[in-house]
Scaffold this motif. Sequence first.
Motif, PDB file in Angstrom:
ATOM      1  N   VAL A 165       0.840  -1.189   0.000  1.00 16.75           N
ATOM      2  CA  VAL A 165       0.000   0.000   0.000  1.00 16.75           C
ATOM      3  C   VAL A 165       0.883   1.250   0.000  1.00 16.75           C
ATOM      4  N   GLY A 166       0.746   2.039  -1.037  1.00 14.74           N
ATOM      5  CA  GLY A 166       1.527   3.270  -1.116  1.00 14.74           C
ATOM      6  C   GLY A 166       2.968   3.087  -1.511  1.00 14.74           C
ATOM      7  N   ALA A 167       3.346   1.885  -1.942  1.00 15.50           N
ATOM      8  CA  ALA A 167       4.729   1.643  -2.345  1.00 15.50           C
ATOM      9  C   ALA A 167       5.110   2.556  -3.506  1.00 15.50           C
ATOM     10  N   ALA A 168       6.328   3.114  -3.437  1.00 14.74           N
ATOM     11  CA  ALA A 168       6.758   4.085  -4.442  1.00 14.74           C
ATOM     12  C   ALA A 168       6.830   3.485  -5.835  1.00 14.74           C
ATOM     13  N   ASP A 169       7.148   2.195  -5.921  1.00 10.80           N
ATOM     14  CA  ASP A 169       7.285   1.542  -7.227  1.00 10.80           C
ATOM     15  C   ASP A 169       6.032   0.778  -7.637  1.00 10.80           C
ATOM     16  N   SER A 170       4.914   1.034  -6.982  1.00 12.11           N
ATOM     17  CA  SER A 170       3.687   0.306  -7.295  1.00 12.11           C
ATOM     18  C   SER A 170       3.184   0.655  -8.690  1.00 12.11           C
ATOM     19  N   PRO A 171       2.784  -0.345  -9.472  1.00 13.88           N
ATOM     20  CA  PRO A 171       2.213  -0.068 -10.797  1.00 13.88           C
ATOM     21  C   PRO A 171       0.717   0.224 -10.753  1.00 13.88           C
ATOM     22  N   ARG A 288      -5.230  -4.882 -12.248  1.00 12.67           N
ATOM     23  CA  ARG A 288      -5.475  -4.542 -13.637  1.00 12.67           C
ATOM     24  C   ARG A 288      -4.225  -4.937 -14.416  1.00 12.67           C
ATOM     25  N   TRP A 289      -4.259  -4.726 -15.718  1.00 10.09           N
ATOM     26  CA  TRP A 289      -3.167  -5.217 -16.549  1.00 10.09           C
ATOM     27  C   TRP A 289      -1.898  -4.367 -16.396  1.00 10.09           C
ATOM     28  N   HIS A 290      -0.767  -5.061 -16.190  1.00  7.85           N
ATOM     29  CA  HIS A 290       0.556  -4.437 -16.154  1.00  7.85           C
ATOM     30  C   HIS A 290       1.541  -5.545 -16.503  1.00  7.85           C
ATOM     31  N   ALA A 291       2.085  -5.488 -17.724  1.00  6.47           N
ATOM     32  CA  ALA A 291       2.879  -6.590 -18.266  1.00  6.47           C
ATOM     33  C   ALA A 291       4.054  -6.992 -17.386  1.00  6.47           C
ATOM     34  N   ARG A 296       6.425 -11.079 -13.436  1.00  2.00           N
ATOM     35  CA  ARG A 296       6.933 -11.358 -12.090  1.00  2.00           C
ATOM     36  C   ARG A 296       6.045 -12.354 -11.349  1.00  2.00           C
ATOM     37  N   LEU A 297       4.736 -12.200 -11.463  1.00  5.71           N
ATOM     38  CA  LEU A 297       3.818 -13.090 -10.756  1.00  5.71           C
ATOM     39  C   LEU A 297       3.830 -14.499 -11.333  1.00  5.71           C
ATOM     40  N   ILE A 298       3.982 -14.624 -12.643  1.00 11.07           N
ATOM     41  CA  ILE A 298       4.070 -15.955 -13.250  1.00 11.07           C
ATOM     42  C   ILE A 298       5.280 -16.685 -12.702  1.00 11.07           C
ATOM     43  N   GLU A 299       6.403 -15.983 -12.592  1.00 12.78           N
ATOM     44  CA  GLU A 299       7.616 -16.591 -12.043  1.00 12.78           C
ATOM     45  C   GLU A 299       7.447 -16.919 -10.562  1.00 12.78           C
ATOM     46  N   GLN A 300       6.950 -15.957  -9.790  1.00  5.01           N
ATOM     47  CA  GLN A 300       6.872 -16.111  -8.334  1.00  5.01           C
ATOM     48  C   GLN A 300       5.934 -17.231  -7.913  1.00  5.01           C
ATOM     49  N   HIS A 301       4.761 -17.314  -8.555  1.00  3.14           N
ATOM     50  CA  HIS A 301       3.750 -18.283  -8.127  1.00  3.14           C
ATOM     51  C   HIS A 301       3.668 -19.507  -9.032  1.00  3.14           C
ATOM     52  N   ARG A 302       4.560 -19.593  -9.998  1.00  2.00           N
ATOM     53  CA  ARG A 302       4.584 -20.737 -10.924  1.00  2.00           C
ATOM     54  C   ARG A 302       3.217 -20.934 -11.562  1.00  2.00           C
ATOM     55  N   VAL A 303       2.713 -19.875 -12.168  1.00  2.00           N
ATOM     56  CA  VAL A 303       1.405 -19.899 -12.822  1.00  2.00           C
ATOM     57  C   VAL A 303       1.419 -20.909 -13.957  1.00  2.00           C
ATOM     58  N   THR A 304       0.368 -21.706 -14.053  1.00  2.00           N
ATOM     59  CA  THR A 304       0.274 -22.730 -15.100  1.00  2.00           C
ATOM     60  C   THR A 304      -0.764 -22.395 -16.163  1.00  2.00           C
ATOM     61  N   VAL A 305      -1.773 -21.575 -15.811  1.00  2.00           N
ATOM     62  CA  VAL A 305      -2.893 -21.308 -16.724  1.00  2.00           C
ATOM     63  C   VAL A 305      -3.125 -19.807 -16.818  1.00  2.00           C
ATOM     64  N   ILE A 314      -0.165  -9.987 -26.666  1.00  2.00           N
ATOM     65  CA  ILE A 314       0.757  -9.237 -27.528  1.00  2.00           C
ATOM     66  C   ILE A 314       1.574  -8.263 -26.691  1.00  2.00           C
ATOM     67  N   ASP A 315       0.918  -7.570 -25.771  1.00  2.00           N
ATOM     68  CA  ASP A 315       1.603  -6.617 -24.906  1.00  2.00           C
ATOM     69  C   ASP A 315       2.627  -7.321 -24.023  1.00  2.00           C
ATOM     70  N   PHE A 316       2.253  -8.471 -23.503  1.00  2.00           N
ATOM     71  CA  PHE A 316       3.142  -9.216 -22.610  1.00  2.00           C
ATOM     72  C   PHE A 316       4.425  -9.632 -23.321  1.00  2.00           C
ATOM     73  N   PHE A 317       4.283 -10.209 -24.495  1.00  2.00           N
ATOM     74  CA  PHE A 317       5.449 -10.744 -25.193  1.00  2.00           C
ATOM     75  C   PHE A 317       6.210  -9.676 -25.977  1.00  2.00           C
ATOM     76  N   ALA A 318       5.733  -8.426 -25.912  1.00  2.00           N
ATOM     77  CA  ALA A 318       6.486  -7.318 -26.501  1.00  2.00           C
ATOM     78  C   ALA A 318       7.486  -6.724 -25.519  1.00  2.00           C
ATOM     79  N   GLN A 319       7.497  -7.196 -24.267  1.00  2.00           N
ATOM     80  CA  GLN A 319       8.444  -6.683 -23.282  1.00  2.00           C
ATOM     81  C   GLN A 319       9.884  -6.998 -23.712  1.00  2.00           C
ATOM     82  N   PRO A 320      10.781  -6.038 -23.599  1.00  2.00           N
ATOM     83  CA  PRO A 320      12.165  -6.260 -24.053  1.00  2.00           C
ATOM     84  C   PRO A 320      12.873  -7.416 -23.361  1.00  2.00           C
TER      85      PRO A 320
END
Length: 586
Positions: A165-171, A288-291, A296-305, A314-320
Amino acid sequence: MNTPRACAPHHRFWPPGVPHTVRPSAVGLSHYLAVAAQRYPDKPALHFCGQSLSYAALQQRVEALAAWLQRRLGVRPGDRVLLMSQNCPQYVLGFHALLRLGAVVVPVNPMSSATELDWLQRDTGARVALLAQELLPRAQALLQSGALQAAVVHAYADAMHPSAVGAADSPWPEPFHQPRQALTGPQLHGLEDALAEAGHARWQVDGGHPGPEALAVLPYTSGTTGHPKGCMHTHGTVLASNLASQVWRQLHAESVFLSVAPLFHMLGMQNGMNLPLTLGATLVMMPRWHAPSAARLIEQHRVTVWTAPPSMVIDFFAQPDVLQRDLSSLSLLSGGGAAMPEAVATLLAERFGLAYNEAYGLSETAAFLHANPLHRGKRQCLGVPTPGVVSRIVDPETLAELPAGEVGELVTSGPQVMQGYWRNPAATEAAFFERDGLRFFRTGDLASVDEDGYFFMRDRLKRMINASGFKVWPAEVESALYEHPAIHEACVIAVDDARRGETVKALVVLKPAQRGQLSEAELIAWGRERMAVYKAPALVEFVDQLPKSGTGKILWRELQEAHRQRAQAAPASATDPAPATSSAAA
């Protein structure tokens, strides 16, 4: 139960181990959550902004809120209740507390204007609303008039870890960091206060779980008349979609879902909330959406679906740095609403070993209807009818079935199809017909089926714009535009958008005295104040006149075709201003 015709062409490619029909559930949705809490009490039901909520805790809060709504606000089975919020645990809590009571959830787009909210309240007769605190001003007029008798208000920050809550780097935008605000007036009730009161008094819900025949949810889909229509879904129709999706996609209790598509929309509601909770699986929820956060969440929680519209993928896989991310846990990437571009599909397959499993569904079918077999998918394809579903291509005028390869209207029958449109018998009658002992729903989509039984979208019978999977009806937008005092005539058309699939463009004739007095940017801003962002025109073009037929009707098809021809001759990216994008896809 509807049974597909024997020896349908697509049965040659049917997924191994998947039945042709799925046995209907004898219980409602709330029963599944209660059982999951008994089976996996300590298992995380959801993760949200650094905070986890176990199945036992979620179920306890659902029962407490349901009891409080019953005791304090008199919510009864069959009552319609508005639910308006961004994605958060409180949305899940409110949704399933209402289902537990046998009440009917009316999911409201949080981008809806006060005018749109007023219309939904009047159409449903809802007297209670559950909403996020930053959206309360839009409901104030309804509360002051007495149309809404009570509102239960939540603050997103209450569900977040204190460090987030209120984190400076929050998206996440400012409303997610606002502390709980003081509420004044007898009509307003804080969600946490309601839970505390119910817990202290040890209130319990009077009555058992609703059955599959009980009305569960009224998602609204816009209509060609300019007024939205409520799709009547029972616990049974919602579950039919979920249960078929489970067996088709080989999902189970150990699956981990990324939940980011909006929960008010059937794509998010079903795939990001109801389906994982029905399974007893875990959902990882994003506000809400933030690529970068999704990676980060896919890595952290080992998302499968992960189920998402193509624009989000498209937005996700456009990340450098996406190639440096560990996405190895992701085993199913699926979605619909628009075709996945060939270039992106090729990148997913070649660099990540992922196939985007395209599917097809509508609000009227509780999302899951057609899908590509996981072992034999076709690109830019609506897939094949899934268990219990019968779909055909018919002549839109005669309803005669057409042979493979010919373009006609896609009609469908299955256990997940809605009962009809809320308080709109004329629209219901127009949307259905019976043949061969089956009740078919007319989708309004023009499609064809190939020799293998796979369906492909070709065009739209209805005049509709598809913006990131959300339906926008030009008649509704035009009706709003005509309220502007400077506008003489308006016609709304679809414009191709690489990100959203399609976006909204308004061709406008100004009144003679107003010409040169109103800019495109001013009209766009005016529209966004009165309509959800995805509905409001992202592009405006002022013209001297609009073509009309001999009877005075604006020839929208002619305008639509002329724009498409110009776009093909000169790519929009080189000539048109960049369309504004909507956060609706998140």
